[in-house]
Design a protein around this motif. Structure first.
Motif, mmCIF file in Angstrom:
data_model
loop_
_atom_site.group_PDB
_atom_site.id
_atom_site.type_symbol
_atom_site.label_atom_id
_atom_site.label_comp_id
_atom_site.label_asym_id
_atom_site.label_seq_id
_atom_site.Cartn_x
_atom_site.Cartn_y
_atom_site.Cartn_z
ATOM 1 N N THR A 4 -9.918 6.707 -3.856
ATOM 2 C CA THR A 4 -9.676 5.773 -2.760
ATOM 3 C C THR A 4 -9.307 6.575 -1.525
ATOM 4 O OG1 THR A 4 -8.446 3.793 -2.108
ATOM 5 C CG2 THR A 4 -7.232 5.456 -3.332
ATOM 6 N N ASP A 5 -8.808 5.910 -0.471
ATOM 7 C CA ASP A 5 -8.456 6.619 0.762
ATOM 8 C C ASP A 5 -6.943 6.761 0.891
ATOM 9 O OD1 ASP A 5 -7.447 4.142 1.812
ATOM 10 O OD2 ASP A 5 -9.493 3.608 2.402
ATOM 11 N N GLU A 6 -6.526 7.553 1.873
ATOM 12 C CA GLU A 6 -5.109 7.838 2.045
ATOM 13 C C GLU A 6 -4.328 6.618 2.537
ATOM 14 O OE1 GLU A 6 -3.930 11.656 3.753
ATOM 15 O OE2 GLU A 6 -6.031 12.303 3.611
ATOM 16 N N THR A 7 -4.979 5.692 3.208
ATOM 17 C CA THR A 7 -4.305 4.464 3.638
ATOM 18 C C THR A 7 -3.857 3.651 2.427
ATOM 19 O OG1 THR A 7 -5.620 4.380 5.670
ATOM 20 C CG2 THR A 7 -4.553 2.328 4.973
ATOM 21 N N GLU A 8 -4.733 3.545 1.426
ATOM 22 C CA GLU A 8 -4.387 2.816 0.205
ATOM 23 C C GLU A 8 -3.291 3.551 -0.561
ATOM 24 O OE1 GLU A 8 -4.655 -0.017 -2.997
ATOM 25 O OE2 GLU A 8 -4.967 0.004 -0.833
ATOM 26 N N VAL A 9 -3.341 4.886 -0.570
ATOM 27 C CA VAL A 9 -2.293 5.666 -1.234
ATOM 28 C C VAL A 9 -0.943 5.420 -0.574
ATOM 29 C CG1 VAL A 9 -1.447 8.022 -1.619
ATOM 30 C CG2 VAL A 9 -3.822 7.451 -2.129
ATOM 31 N N SER A 10 -0.919 5.383 0.757
ATOM 32 C CA SER A 10 0.341 5.123 1.467
ATOM 33 C C SER A 10 0.868 3.738 1.139
ATOM 34 C CB SER A 10 0.133 5.254 2.982
ATOM 35 O OG SER A 10 -0.187 6.584 3.333
ATOM 36 N N ARG A 11 -0.029 2.752 1.074
ATOM 37 C CA ARG A 11 0.389 1.372 0.782
ATOM 38 C C ARG A 11 0.987 1.276 -0.619
ATOM 39 N NH1 ARG A 11 -0.996 -3.187 -1.753
ATOM 40 N NH2 ARG A 11 -2.695 -2.166 -2.856
ATOM 41 N N VAL A 12 0.273 1.824 -1.611
ATOM 42 C CA VAL A 12 0.761 1.766 -2.988
ATOM 43 C C VAL A 12 2.025 2.616 -3.137
ATOM 44 C CG1 VAL A 12 0.206 2.297 -5.397
ATOM 45 C CG2 VAL A 12 -1.540 1.308 -3.906
ATOM 46 N N GLY A 13 2.047 3.767 -2.467
ATOM 47 C CA GLY A 13 3.224 4.628 -2.543
ATOM 48 C C GLY A 13 4.474 3.945 -2.029
ATOM 49 N N ARG A 14 4.351 3.170 -0.945
ATOM 50 C CA ARG A 14 5.519 2.458 -0.421
ATOM 51 C C ARG A 14 6.041 1.447 -1.427
ATOM 52 N NH1 ARG A 14 2.440 2.494 4.370
ATOM 53 N NH2 ARG A 14 1.759 0.339 4.021
ATOM 54 N N LYS A 15 5.156 0.776 -2.112
ATOM 55 C CA LYS A 15 5.584 -0.206 -3.107
ATOM 56 C C LYS A 15 6.263 0.471 -4.298
ATOM 57 C CE LYS A 15 2.219 -3.805 -1.959
ATOM 58 N NZ LYS A 15 3.250 -4.780 -1.593
ATOM 59 N N LEU A 16 5.711 1.607 -4.722
ATOM 60 C CA LEU A 16 6.329 2.327 -5.829
ATOM 61 C C LEU A 16 7.675 2.927 -5.419
ATOM 62 C CD1 LEU A 16 3.165 4.114 -7.281
ATOM 63 C CD2 LEU A 16 4.371 2.145 -8.245
ATOM 64 N N LEU A 17 7.776 3.343 -4.159
ATOM 65 C CA LEU A 17 9.064 3.819 -3.640
ATOM 66 C C LEU A 17 10.115 2.717 -3.691
ATOM 67 C CD1 LEU A 17 8.182 5.971 -0.489
ATOM 68 C CD2 LEU A 17 9.562 6.707 -2.427
ATOM 69 N N SER A 18 9.725 1.523 -3.246
ATOM 70 C CA SER A 18 10.682 0.407 -3.240
ATOM 71 C C SER A 18 11.073 0.009 -4.656
ATOM 72 C CB SER A 18 10.088 -0.802 -2.494
ATOM 73 O OG SER A 18 9.002 -1.357 -3.214
ATOM 74 N N ALA A 19 10.195 0.272 -5.630
ATOM 75 C CA ALA A 19 10.518 -0.020 -7.024
ATOM 76 C C ALA A 19 11.363 1.083 -7.661
ATOM 77 C CB ALA A 19 9.234 -0.206 -7.842
ATOM 78 N N GLY A 20 11.516 2.206 -6.956
ATOM 79 C CA GLY A 20 12.365 3.278 -7.459
ATOM 80 C C GLY A 20 11.740 4.117 -8.558
ATOM 81 N N VAL A 21 10.397 4.091 -8.668
ATOM 82 C CA VAL A 21 9.754 4.841 -9.753
ATOM 83 C C VAL A 21 9.122 6.144 -9.266
ATOM 84 C CG1 VAL A 21 9.381 2.868 -11.252
ATOM 85 C CG2 VAL A 21 7.685 3.395 -9.501
ATOM 86 N N VAL A 22 9.011 6.327 -7.954
ATOM 87 C CA VAL A 22 8.560 7.599 -7.395
ATOM 88 C C VAL A 22 9.479 7.962 -6.242
ATOM 89 C CG1 VAL A 22 6.124 7.248 -8.005
ATOM 90 C CG2 VAL A 22 6.941 6.567 -5.738
ATOM 91 N N TRP A 23 9.453 9.223 -5.876
ATOM 92 C CA TRP A 23 10.114 9.622 -4.651
ATOM 93 C C TRP A 23 9.210 10.570 -3.893
ATOM 94 C CZ3 TRP A 23 12.503 14.629 -3.710
ATOM 95 C CH2 TRP A 23 12.399 15.509 -4.790
ATOM 96 N N ARG A 24 9.435 10.620 -2.583
ATOM 97 C CA ARG A 24 8.534 11.350 -1.687
ATOM 98 C C ARG A 24 9.345 12.385 -0.909
ATOM 99 N NH1 ARG A 24 6.128 7.288 2.336
ATOM 100 N NH2 ARG A 24 8.306 7.302 2.980
ATOM 101 N N ARG A 25 8.799 13.578 -0.840
ATOM 102 C CA ARG A 25 9.435 14.625 -0.039
ATOM 103 C C ARG A 25 8.400 15.247 0.889
ATOM 104 N NH1 ARG A 25 7.910 19.209 -3.144
ATOM 105 N NH2 ARG A 25 7.369 18.620 -5.282
ATOM 106 N N LYS A 26 8.897 15.913 1.898
ATOM 107 C CA LYS A 26 8.018 16.545 2.874
ATOM 108 C C LYS A 26 7.807 18.010 2.522
ATOM 109 C CE LYS A 26 6.619 13.848 6.281
ATOM 110 N NZ LYS A 26 5.179 13.797 6.663
ATOM 111 N N GLU A 27 6.558 18.420 2.514
ATOM 112 C CA GLU A 27 6.219 19.830 2.382
ATOM 113 C C GLU A 27 5.351 20.197 3.581
ATOM 114 O OE1 GLU A 27 4.508 20.913 -1.333
ATOM 115 O OE2 GLU A 27 6.422 20.791 -2.421
ATOM 116 N N TRP A 28 5.992 20.847 4.545
ATOM 117 C CA TRP A 28 5.376 21.133 5.829
ATOM 118 C C TRP A 28 4.904 19.818 6.459
ATOM 119 C CZ3 TRP A 28 6.053 23.954 9.579
ATOM 120 C CH2 TRP A 28 5.072 24.289 10.535
ATOM 121 N N ARG A 29 3.612 19.588 6.619
ATOM 122 C CA ARG A 29 3.146 18.359 7.270
ATOM 123 C C ARG A 29 2.644 17.324 6.269
ATOM 124 N NH1 ARG A 29 -0.372 20.760 12.400
ATOM 125 N NH2 ARG A 29 1.377 21.884 13.398
#
Length: 209
Positions: free
Chosen positions: A135-160
């Protein structure tokens, strides 16, 4: 698995022992509250529902003691306030558990495949997750936000770039939901699900709206 079970049982026992000590103490000390706060944090990060329920019941029992006192002095009012605060923390910790969120991910949906991809290769970027999901990165961002709110993933920054990892709660969900077993290959190893070419289109995920 037995080590995990023993850890859960030990934490629940420790919560019960600590609540009992607080109940019989003339003054509930800062040490009591600190120890209980650490147990609540560990139980929440480990998705240890039995320990959290034990803690919630014990704190509510402690709070009842203050309802029978006609006039509370300053220290008693402070202790009651701290107990009420911990009750709120435990309440929301239970709400944030996968069982409380009622996660029910479609095995071939984007959300489930997102979790499986990150489980297999921690630290994936948005671009790498998008490639794994087809899929595309827009869909990944959308799903990632939902998984973040569910507390099952976390996101960190590595450079950009973002880097995605499972939380202990997310790993617990994968282990108890059957997704890992369902997606195990012929060699017995789990990997990201890949939908069949002739499979009908499915909803990207089944997360709570």
């Amino acid at each position: 698995m037995s080590a995990v079970t023993d850890s859960v049982r030990d934490r629940r026992t420790e919560v019960r022992r600590l609540i009992d000590s607080m109940e019989h103490a003339k003054v509930i000390s800062d040490g009591h509250f600190s120890a209980l706060g650490m147990l609540i944090t560990d139980a929440s990060l480990s998705a240890d529902e039995p320990a959290l329920v034990e803690c919630q019941d014990g704190l509510q029992w402690l709070h009842r003691h203050y309802l029978d006192v006609g006039g509370l002095d300053g220290p008693q009012r402070e202790q009651r306030g701290r107990i009420l605060g911990l009750i709120d923390v435990v309440h929301w910790a239970l709400k944030r558990l996968p069982s409380g969120l009622q996660l029910a991910l479609q095995p071939d949906g984007h959300a489930a495949r997102f979790l499986l991809a990150v489980s297999a290769r921690p630290g994936l970027s948005n671009q790498q997750v998008a490639a794994a999901l087809g899929t595309d990165e827009t869909e990944v961002s959308r799903v990632g936000r939902k998984l973040l709110s569910a507390g099952v993933v976390w996101r960190r920054k590595e450079w950009r770039h973002n880097a995605w990892d499972l939380t202990p709660r997310g790993r617990h969900y994968l282990e108890t939901s059957g997704l890992l077993a369902a997606e195990a290959g012929p060699d017995g190893h789990a990997g990201p699900a890949r939908p069949a070419a002739d499979a009908p289109p499915r909803s990207p995920d089944a997360l709570p709206r």
